[in-house]
Design an enzyme around this catalytic site. Sequence first.
Site, PDB file in Angstrom:
ATOM      1  N   LYS A 246       0.842  -1.189   0.000  1.00  0.00           N
ATOM      2  CA  LYS A 246       0.000   0.000   0.000  1.00  0.00           C
ATOM      3  C   LYS A 246       0.884   1.248   0.000  1.00  0.00           C
ATOM      4  CE  LYS A 246      -4.229  -1.783   0.467  1.00  0.00           C
ATOM      5  NZ  LYS A 246      -5.354  -1.479  -0.456  1.00  0.00           N
TER       6      LYS A 246
ATOM      7  N   LYS B 117     -13.950  -7.577  -6.759  1.00  0.00           N
ATOM      8  CA  LYS B 117     -14.285  -7.708  -5.349  1.00  0.00           C
ATOM      9  C   LYS B 117     -15.791  -7.896  -5.232  1.00  0.00           C
ATOM     10  CE  LYS B 117     -10.528  -4.739  -3.611  1.00  0.00           C
ATOM     11  NZ  LYS B 117     -10.221  -3.427  -2.954  1.00  0.00           N
TER      12      LYS B 117
END
Length: 321
Positions: free
Chosen positions: A151, A247
């Site tokens: 990230k 997702k």
Amino acid sequence: MQIQAHSHLIELATPFVISRGARTHCHVVRVTIQYNQWQAIGECTPYPRYGESVESVMAQISAWIPEIEKMSPFQAKQRLQTMPAGAARNAIDCALWQLIAQMEQSQFPAPFFDISPTIETAMTVSIGDVETMAKQAREYAQQGATLLKVKLDAEQVIEKVAAVRQSAPTCKIILDANEAWAELDLDELFTMLTQYDIAMIEQPLPSDNDSKLADVAHPIPLCADESCHTAEHLSELVDRYEMINIKLDKTGGLTEALELETRARALGFSIMVGCMLGTSIAMKAALPIATRAEIVDLDGPVLLGQDVENGLTYLNGTLSL
């Protein structure tokens, strides 16, 4: 059918930091469906980035229950696809997949899908200072991880990537900017990142501003996350991305996720399957996509302080039933 929804607050093992902020807890909504002798559970994670909250998702589910409860599971599954995509639909859809599997004298993902016995999954390095991120990457590599998802925000991108690569020299690395690189020179940044053997970069620009990617060279493949929810978004992404991140909380369940996967591959996209923070209930529902995906990021339960009973097994950078 009888349908109930409840929210659950789960503490994370450590704070989870992305470009939009830090979280110490995961708030999920679970749907339980009772039909004759069968009972099934689906789970979703409302995501503020998409205008969702636990309260809004619970309200959606409550509004749908009176109609859906009167139907058979098969009718309800079909009717559900006319509802808005999102976390609420995901929880019900996944519970219905599980319920129908039980009615077929099986346990989801059987009898509908053959799942690989072990699946490589990314382990997430959250945003921190250079030393902290390097340490987390080193620990994952020492534990046997082979794929790291790093990230990043817009600060010290090269320094952080260099430190992670040095700490995990044999791992495949993917980067996730979560839309944070709008003010950076992407031509220069992408070129500089090539020296670190990066497999993919996820969502460098905000979804409402990613048309610029069509004019930027992609020496490293780009993956659409926030820019891709359902199959209807695919036509806009062809010149901008090489991969999409599926997702279930975005697609509104496995049913739409399977359609998205089919149409994306027909257009030449590679497939990543990802997750919001959640338990093995949510991760299991995504396994039919994960078993075929080029990149899998279903480490949500690893980040929790405690998973559900009979959850997935995570070992050496892989997951298994």
